[in-house]
Design a protein around this motif. Structure first.
Motif, PDB file in Angstrom:
ATOM      1  N   VAL A 109       0.876  -1.160   0.000  1.00 35.09           N
ATOM      2  CA  VAL A 109       0.000   0.000   0.000  1.00 35.09           C
ATOM      3  C   VAL A 109       0.919   1.217   0.000  1.00 35.09           C
ATOM      4  CG1 VAL A 109      -1.831   1.250   1.167  1.00 35.09           C
ATOM      5  CG2 VAL A 109      -1.783  -1.251   1.250  1.00 35.09           C
ATOM      6  N   LEU A 110       0.855   1.991  -1.057  1.00 37.50           N
ATOM      7  CA  LEU A 110       1.842   3.041  -1.309  1.00 37.50           C
ATOM      8  C   LEU A 110       1.646   4.242  -0.385  1.00 37.50           C
ATOM      9  CD1 LEU A 110       1.754   2.911  -5.219  1.00 37.50           C
ATOM     10  CD2 LEU A 110       3.218   1.634  -3.645  1.00 37.50           C
ATOM     11  N   PRO A 111       2.699   5.045  -0.213  1.00 38.54           N
ATOM     12  CA  PRO A 111       2.587   6.210   0.669  1.00 38.54           C
ATOM     13  C   PRO A 111       1.868   7.389   0.025  1.00 38.54           C
ATOM     14  CG  PRO A 111       4.804   6.088  -0.250  1.00 38.54           C
ATOM     15  CD  PRO A 111       4.093   4.843  -0.705  1.00 38.54           C
ATOM     16  N   THR A 112       1.577   7.305  -1.286  1.00 38.49           N
ATOM     17  CA  THR A 112       0.938   8.402  -2.010  1.00 38.49           C
ATOM     18  C   THR A 112      -0.485   8.013  -2.398  1.00 38.49           C
ATOM     19  OG1 THR A 112       3.105   8.877  -2.983  1.00 38.49           O
ATOM     20  CG2 THR A 112       1.209  10.030  -3.910  1.00 38.49           C
ATOM     21  N   GLN A 121      -1.571  -5.168 -22.714  1.00 35.56           N
ATOM     22  CA  GLN A 121      -2.566  -4.230 -23.243  1.00 35.56           C
ATOM     23  C   GLN A 121      -2.589  -2.941 -22.415  1.00 35.56           C
ATOM     24  OE1 GLN A 121      -4.062  -5.507 -26.049  1.00 35.56           O
ATOM     25  NE2 GLN A 121      -2.806  -7.304 -25.595  1.00 35.56           N
ATOM     26  N   PRO A 122      -2.825  -1.801 -23.074  1.00 36.97           N
ATOM     27  CA  PRO A 122      -3.111  -0.586 -22.301  1.00 36.97           C
ATOM     28  C   PRO A 122      -4.356  -0.827 -21.455  1.00 36.97           C
ATOM     29  CG  PRO A 122      -2.873  -0.098 -24.655  1.00 36.97           C
ATOM     30  CD  PRO A 122      -2.933  -1.589 -24.526  1.00 36.97           C
ATOM     31  N   SER A 123      -4.430  -0.206 -20.285  1.00 45.72           N
ATOM     32  CA  SER A 123      -5.560  -0.501 -19.406  1.00 45.72           C
ATOM     33  C   SER A 123      -5.985   0.715 -18.595  1.00 45.72           C
ATOM     34  CB  SER A 123      -5.213  -1.656 -18.454  1.00 45.72           C
ATOM     35  OG  SER A 123      -4.089  -1.317 -17.666  1.00 45.72           O
ATOM     36  N   TYR A 124      -7.230   0.650 -18.104  1.00 44.67           N
ATOM     37  CA  TYR A 124      -7.791   1.720 -17.281  1.00 44.67           C
ATOM     38  C   TYR A 124      -7.585   1.362 -15.811  1.00 44.67           C
ATOM     39  CZ  TYR A 124     -10.189   3.149 -21.555  1.00 44.67           C
ATOM     40  OH  TYR A 124     -10.489   3.561 -22.829  1.00 44.67           O
ATOM     41  N   ASP A 125      -6.367   1.421 -15.342  1.00 49.64           N
ATOM     42  CA  ASP A 125      -6.127   1.058 -13.947  1.00 49.64           C
ATOM     43  C   ASP A 125      -4.826   1.689 -13.466  1.00 49.64           C
ATOM     44  OD1 ASP A 125      -4.170  -0.450 -15.178  1.00 49.64           O
ATOM     45  OD2 ASP A 125      -5.005  -2.394 -14.633  1.00 49.64           O
ATOM     46  N   LYS A 126      -4.102   0.967 -12.629  1.00 50.06           N
ATOM     47  CA  LYS A 126      -2.886   1.504 -12.017  1.00 50.06           C
ATOM     48  C   LYS A 126      -1.640   1.251 -12.880  1.00 50.06           C
ATOM     49  CE  LYS A 126      -4.047  -1.126  -8.552  1.00 50.06           C
ATOM     50  NZ  LYS A 126      -4.117  -1.839  -7.249  1.00 50.06           N
ATOM     51  N   GLN A 127      -1.839   1.169 -14.185  1.00 50.25           N
ATOM     52  CA  GLN A 127      -0.746   0.866 -15.102  1.00 50.25           C
ATOM     53  C   GLN A 127       0.388   1.884 -14.997  1.00 50.25           C
ATOM     54  OE1 GLN A 127      -2.028   0.320 -19.144  1.00 50.25           O
ATOM     55  NE2 GLN A 127      -0.034   0.842 -19.979  1.00 50.25           N
ATOM     56  N   PHE A 128       0.049   3.177 -14.893  1.00 51.64           N
ATOM     57  CA  PHE A 128       1.086   4.213 -14.787  1.00 51.64           C
ATOM     58  C   PHE A 128       1.910   4.012 -13.521  1.00 51.64           C
ATOM     59  CE2 PHE A 128      -2.064   6.613 -17.406  1.00 51.64           C
ATOM     60  CZ  PHE A 128      -1.249   6.827 -18.512  1.00 51.64           C
ATOM     61  N   VAL A 129       1.241   3.631 -12.438  1.00 46.63           N
ATOM     62  CA  VAL A 129       1.935   3.416 -11.160  1.00 46.63           C
ATOM     63  C   VAL A 129       2.883   2.230 -11.270  1.00 46.63           C
ATOM     64  CG1 VAL A 129       1.601   2.748  -8.750  1.00 46.63           C
ATOM     65  CG2 VAL A 129       0.100   4.460  -9.793  1.00 46.63           C
ATOM     66  N   LEU A 155       5.019   8.581  -5.008  1.00 50.27           N
ATOM     67  CA  LEU A 155       4.803   8.752  -6.444  1.00 50.27           C
ATOM     68  C   LEU A 155       4.976  10.215  -6.838  1.00 50.27           C
ATOM     69  CD1 LEU A 155       1.518   6.652  -6.843  1.00 50.27           C
ATOM     70  CD2 LEU A 155       3.863   5.896  -7.306  1.00 50.27           C
ATOM     71  N   PRO A 156       5.560  10.475  -8.004  1.00 48.13           N
ATOM     72  CA  PRO A 156       5.650  11.861  -8.471  1.00 48.13           C
ATOM     73  C   PRO A 156       4.290  12.391  -8.911  1.00 48.13           C
ATOM     74  CG  PRO A 156       6.624  10.356 -10.080  1.00 48.13           C
ATOM     75  CD  PRO A 156       6.263   9.529  -8.887  1.00 48.13           C
ATOM     76  N   ARG A 157       4.156  13.693  -8.919  1.00 45.82           N
ATOM     77  CA  ARG A 157       2.882  14.337  -9.211  1.00 45.82           C
ATOM     78  C   ARG A 157       2.318  13.912 -10.558  1.00 45.82           C
ATOM     79  NH1 ARG A 157      -1.475  15.340  -7.320  1.00 45.82           N
ATOM     80  NH2 ARG A 157      -0.288  15.941  -5.465  1.00 45.82           N
ATOM     81  N   GLU A 158       3.157  13.803 -11.591  1.00 47.41           N
ATOM     82  CA  GLU A 158       2.618  13.476 -12.918  1.00 47.41           C
ATOM     83  C   GLU A 158       2.032  12.068 -12.960  1.00 47.41           C
ATOM     84  OE1 GLU A 158       7.164  12.868 -13.269  1.00 47.41           O
ATOM     85  OE2 GLU A 158       5.771  14.272 -12.307  1.00 47.41           O
ATOM     86  N   ILE A 159       2.590  11.140 -12.195  1.00 51.29           N
ATOM     87  CA  ILE A 159       2.048   9.779 -12.145  1.00 51.29           C
ATOM     88  C   ILE A 159       0.713   9.779 -11.412  1.00 51.29           C
ATOM     89  CG2 ILE A 159       2.455   7.431 -11.318  1.00 51.29           C
ATOM     90  CD1 ILE A 159       4.190   8.283 -13.694  1.00 51.29           C
ATOM     91  N   VAL A 160       0.622  10.554 -10.339  1.00 47.46           N
ATOM     92  CA  VAL A 160      -0.637  10.698  -9.612  1.00 47.46           C
ATOM     93  C   VAL A 160      -1.713  11.271 -10.533  1.00 47.46           C
ATOM     94  CG1 VAL A 160      -1.803  11.943  -7.736  1.00 47.46           C
ATOM     95  CG2 VAL A 160       0.457  10.919  -7.359  1.00 47.46           C
TER      96      VAL A 160
END
Length: 302
Positions: free
Chosen positions: A49-52, A244-252, A274-279
């Motif tokens: 469970v991430l800190p951001t 596949q690209p997905s609608y979830d936590k893929q960027f994270v 997490l950096p702001r752009e990823i959030v």
């Protein structure tokens, strides 16, 4: 190591008893004996469970679940009693809180798969099976299965992996009649949701449900068909043979495993903030999923 990087203290609300702090949800019981489920903005990845936090994530999960419960109400009853905020609850709980029936929960994650990916793909590559079910040769990452399959898993504690199990193991655990009902209901709900999502340009690759009993009646519980519990793929970008690209936590996930994070997933150090752009990118992806599926604008919802 895994678990919470920073475990939050439960919010104290008069008349509510705190029961459990999960990866995303906090669970309370009110004076009437009902459960009060609060979806936080916490984000989990790789058993941490991430800190951001991701702003509005808990509201998206709650509002999308409510929308799906309505779409599925003729197939299976659900556990929601009220969306009214408990007296004395903080204002931030608005839109992310459900008052629910207290059920006799079935200790099984009920997973339906219509496409091959994730842990199912890993098993298939070794044995040509998923949860003991034989599949054809020649499938690859993202392949559509000949028909949807029921691939249950055990429920894991925070920081642990759910573990895929066979249908026979589920039958031994909960009884043959309950196992058959779980499989039938899971596949019926998946089929309905897959068709609804497909009409909106989204592939529902797989999803997991939790069920409980109210007397002899099977009831759909927890969250349902959200980006946290499901793999949603944009249909116009579907291409078997790759992730596949997905609608979830893929960027994270992508950032955590990239050199930019500096984090060793196999080491003992917890993941970094997490950096702001990823959030921002992750929040946008959750909102996009909500808007595409429901046809509603998020800005009009809150």
């Amino acid at each position: 190591m895994s678990g919470f990087v920073e475990k939050p203290e439960p919010v104290e609300v008069p008349g509510l008893t705190h029961l459990h702090t999960g990866k995303v949800r906090d669970l309370y019981r009110n004076g009437a004996g009902d459960l009060v489920m609060v979806a936080s903005d916490r984000m989990s990845a790789y058993d941490w469970v991430l800190p951001t936090e991701i702003p509005d994530k808990g509201r998206v999960l709650t509002q999308l679940s409510l929308w799906w419960f309505d779409q599925l109400s003729d197939l299976v009853p659900n556990h929601v009693l009220s969306t009214e905020l408990p007296a004395g609850a903080p204002a931030d709980w608005a839109g992310r809180t459900l008052v629910c029936k207290s059920l006799d929960m079935v200790p099984v994650e009920c997973v339906a798969r219509g496409y091959l990916t994730g842990s199912g793909l890993a098993e298939y590559e070794q044995t040509r099976t998923v949860c003991g079910l034989a599949l054809p040769e020649g499938l690859t990452d993202g392949s559509e299965l000949p028909a949807p399959i029921f691939t249950p898993a055990t429920k894991a504690a925070v920081g642990d992996h759910d573990e895929n199990v066979s249908y026979e193991e589920v039958a031994r655990e909960v009884g043959a009649e309950t196992a058959a009902l779980l499989r039938q209901t899971t596949l019926a709900v998946y089929g309905r949701a897959r068709d609804i999502a497909r009409e909106r340009g989204i592939i529902l690759a797989d999803t997991k449900f939790e069920f409980g009993f109210e007397g002899d009646t099977l009831v759909l519980a927890d969250e349902v068909l959200t980006p946290d519990s499901s793999r949603f793929w944009p249909a116009d970008q579907w291409q078997p043979g790759r992730a596949q690209p997905s609608y979830d936590k893929q960027f994270v996930r992508n950032w955590l495993t990239s050199p930019a994070s500096g984090w060793d997933r196999t080491g003992e150090q917890p993941p970094p903030a997490l950096p702001r752009e990823i959030v921002d990118d992750t929040r946008a992806k959750y909102l996009e999923a909500y808007e595409l599926l429901t046809g509603k604008s998020w800005s009009d919802s809150f």
